[in-house]
Write a protein that holds these residues in place. Structure first.
Motif, mmCIF file in Angstrom:
data_model
loop_
_atom_site.group_PDB
_atom_site.id
_atom_site.type_symbol
_atom_site.label_atom_id
_atom_site.label_comp_id
_atom_site.label_asym_id
_atom_site.label_seq_id
_atom_site.Cartn_x
_atom_site.Cartn_y
_atom_site.Cartn_z
ATOM 1 N N THR A 268 0.848 -1.196 0.000
ATOM 2 C CA THR A 268 0.000 0.000 0.000
ATOM 3 C C THR A 268 0.879 1.240 0.000
ATOM 4 N N TRP A 269 0.525 2.234 -0.811
ATOM 5 C CA TRP A 269 1.335 3.445 -0.972
ATOM 6 C C TRP A 269 0.497 4.655 -0.576
ATOM 7 N N GLN A 270 0.863 5.326 0.501
ATOM 8 C CA GLN A 270 0.216 6.571 0.903
ATOM 9 C C GLN A 270 1.091 7.722 0.403
ATOM 10 N N ALA A 271 0.633 8.391 -0.674
ATOM 11 C CA ALA A 271 1.469 9.445 -1.261
ATOM 12 C C ALA A 271 0.610 10.365 -2.137
ATOM 13 N N PRO A 272 0.995 11.635 -2.182
ATOM 14 C CA PRO A 272 2.081 12.258 -1.411
ATOM 15 C C PRO A 272 1.658 12.483 0.038
ATOM 16 N N ALA A 273 2.497 12.047 0.947
ATOM 17 C CA ALA A 273 2.197 12.153 2.378
ATOM 18 C C ALA A 273 3.502 12.049 3.150
ATOM 19 N N GLU A 274 3.447 12.352 4.452
ATOM 20 C CA GLU A 274 4.624 12.227 5.302
ATOM 21 C C GLU A 274 4.220 11.838 6.709
ATOM 22 N N VAL A 275 5.104 11.109 7.376
ATOM 23 C CA VAL A 275 4.904 10.759 8.779
ATOM 24 C C VAL A 275 5.349 11.944 9.630
ATOM 25 N N VAL A 276 4.488 12.400 10.527
ATOM 26 C CA VAL A 276 4.820 13.567 11.358
ATOM 27 C C VAL A 276 4.901 13.228 12.836
ATOM 28 N N GLY A 277 4.586 11.998 13.221
ATOM 29 C CA GLY A 277 4.676 11.630 14.630
ATOM 30 C C GLY A 277 4.291 10.188 14.856
ATOM 31 N N MET A 278 4.565 9.697 16.074
ATOM 32 C CA MET A 278 4.251 8.318 16.415
ATOM 33 C C MET A 278 4.045 8.192 17.913
ATOM 34 N N GLN A 279 3.103 7.366 18.298
ATOM 35 C CA GLN A 279 2.876 7.053 19.701
ATOM 36 C C GLN A 279 2.809 5.541 19.869
ATOM 37 N N PRO A 280 3.450 4.995 20.925
ATOM 38 C CA PRO A 280 3.336 3.549 21.174
ATOM 39 C C PRO A 280 1.932 3.202 21.644
ATOM 40 N N THR A 281 1.469 2.019 21.291
ATOM 41 C CA THR A 281 0.167 1.522 21.731
ATOM 42 C C THR A 281 0.356 0.105 22.257
ATOM 43 N N THR A 282 -0.678 -0.449 22.834
ATOM 44 C CA THR A 282 -0.574 -1.817 23.343
ATOM 45 C C THR A 282 -0.398 -2.814 22.206
ATOM 46 N N GLU A 283 -0.889 -2.474 21.006
ATOM 47 C CA GLU A 283 -0.750 -3.377 19.854
ATOM 48 C C GLU A 283 0.522 -3.129 19.060
#
Length: 428
Positions: A136-151
């Motif tokens: 799967t290709w998400q574009a044009p886009a960018e990752v701006v942050g991340m949070q840990p989850t239980t999964e």
């Protein structure tokens, strides 16, 4: 293994050479792992050119022989090789001194020590191959942050003017380290400046390169001249990496093309005749950037996000590629065993396996630059003797050749269905 609430299994931030190679390798080796690539460039048939016209000013990458083997395993080399110029000989010399060493692919029963490939062509081959996968290709886009989850992780993606969350087991940062994502996630990069700049361009010489790569060390800094052009007939075009101080860079950039060629001639010498043409010049400051801890629960750095080496030894992408294949194998085993991809046991094992190769390659590249950057007579004498020794002593020359060919730290390929125990036995 995969929870229904997850949008995907693996999220790759960055679809450049490292990110695209990782995605393709996973589709080949572990097709059950759902992969989403977040990239600024769209991936669609109408976004890719139907044919490829090489450009004189194309930027290129040196692929070691070991990297060719990786691309063969991925089913990509047949297409890449169409415009891959072989490096059949390597000549290392120290300007103003007698020491030199020469490596020949034929002495190691190989077709080539490595290859020079346009970045655009390599990227195009990867994109075309990815169109036939389930990535799967998400574009044009960018990752701006991340949070840990239980999964696993919840990754924040910005696309156009909107933001949304992607939930997966693990995030792979493959955006090159320039976006700032690495720092946003809390990784600390150590940077040591070499106090110099790399000028990158293509040149034409009056004599054929004869498929020879030159590593030329001068009092002003190292230079590399790599054969470029036809894969079958030795030509006159080469890719140049020219190390310059800030002052020298400003002077060179201000020169006419003819004067640039004359300045280059004075620094490099006449091994390939007269420099008759120089192309568009690109430049950037030279730094050694490393991240000691490239993994954390749910996230791993790869490629230039994990390290940036001096380009003259041509080790950066080749080191990254070996690391990617090691990571792919850990993901494959984890998927088969039902272990979360982002667990520290998985990512920590990847780091443990890749660390010796990483450490050895970084030291090898950095020591070359620092050793040949010293001009004091005693150091120059030892350096001269070392180059002569490399040329005469078979064991030392074989060791140097293995580094140049990218086979010194390469782990063997593991095919789908091969157990970790079988892999360990094969490696021994």
């Amino acid at each position: 293994m995969t929870e229904a609430k997850l949008d995907t299994d693996l999220i790759i931030a960055g679809g450049g050479l490292a990110g695209a190679t990782l995605a393709l390798a996973l589709s080949r080796v572990a097709p059950d792992i759902r992969v989403t690539v977040v990239e600024t460039v769209p991936l669609a048939p109408d976004a890719l050119p139907g044919d490829y016209q090489p450009s004189y000013d194309a930027r290129s990458t040196a692929l070691a022989w070991g990297s060719r083997l990786v691309f063969e395993e991925l089913g990509l080399w047949q297409s890449v090789s169409e415009f891959a110029t072989p490096i059949r000989h390597i000549h290392v010399s120290d300007r103003g001194h007698f020491g030199a060493t020469r490596l020949h692919a034929g002495d190691h029963d190989q077709e080539a020590m490595g290859y020079v490939v346009d970045n655009r062509w390599l990227g195009l081959c990867l994109m075309r191959a990815l169109l036939d996968t389930g990535i799967t290709w998400q574009a044009p886009a960018e990752v701006v942050g991340m949070q840990p989850t239980t999964e696993g992780v919840s990754v924040r993606v910005r696309k156009a003017e909107e933001e949304f969350e992607l939930r997966g087991q693990c995030l792979v940062v493959a955006d090159g380290g320039r976006s700032g994502l690495r720092e946003k996630l809390g990784f600390v990069a150590r940077t040591e400046s070499y106090g110099q700049n790399a000028l990158i361009t293509n040149v034409t010489t009056s004599e054929s390169h004869q498929f020879t790569a030159y590593e030329r060390f001068t009092e002003a800094g190292p230079m590399a001249l790599l054969p470029h052009g036809s894969p079958e007939q030795a030509g006159h075009r080469s890719a140049l990496v020219w190390t310059l101080s800030d002052a020298d860079l400003a002077e060179v950039l201000a020169l006419s093309d003819d004067d640039k060629c004359r300045r280059l001639q004075d620094r490099f010498g006449w091994r390939v005749g007269r420099f008759t043409r120089i192309g568009e010049c690109h430049h950037y400051p030279l730094k050694l950037t490393t991240v000691d801890e490239s993994v954390r629960p749910g996230v791993v750095l790869v490629g230039n996000a994990a390290h940036a080496l001096h380009p003259v030894a041509g080790q950066g992408f080749n080191l990254a590629l070996r690391g990617l294949m090691t990571l792919v194998e850990q993901f494959r085993v984890a998927s088969e065993q039902g272990t979360p991809l982002g667990s520290l046991s998985v990512l920590g094992e990847y780091q443990r396996l890749h660390w010796p190769d990483w450490q050895q390659t970084v030291r090898f590249s950095d020591s070359l630059v620092r050793l040949f950057g010293q001009q004091k007579a005693p150091v120059a004498g030892v350096r001269d003797a070392g180059l002569i020794g490399l040329d005469l002593v078979v064991g030392a020359k074989r060791w140097f050749a293995r580094h140049a060919m990218g086979t010194g730290g390469r782990r063997p390929a593991i095919t789908p269905g091969q157990s970790g125990q079988e892999a360990a036995q094969h490696e021994q």
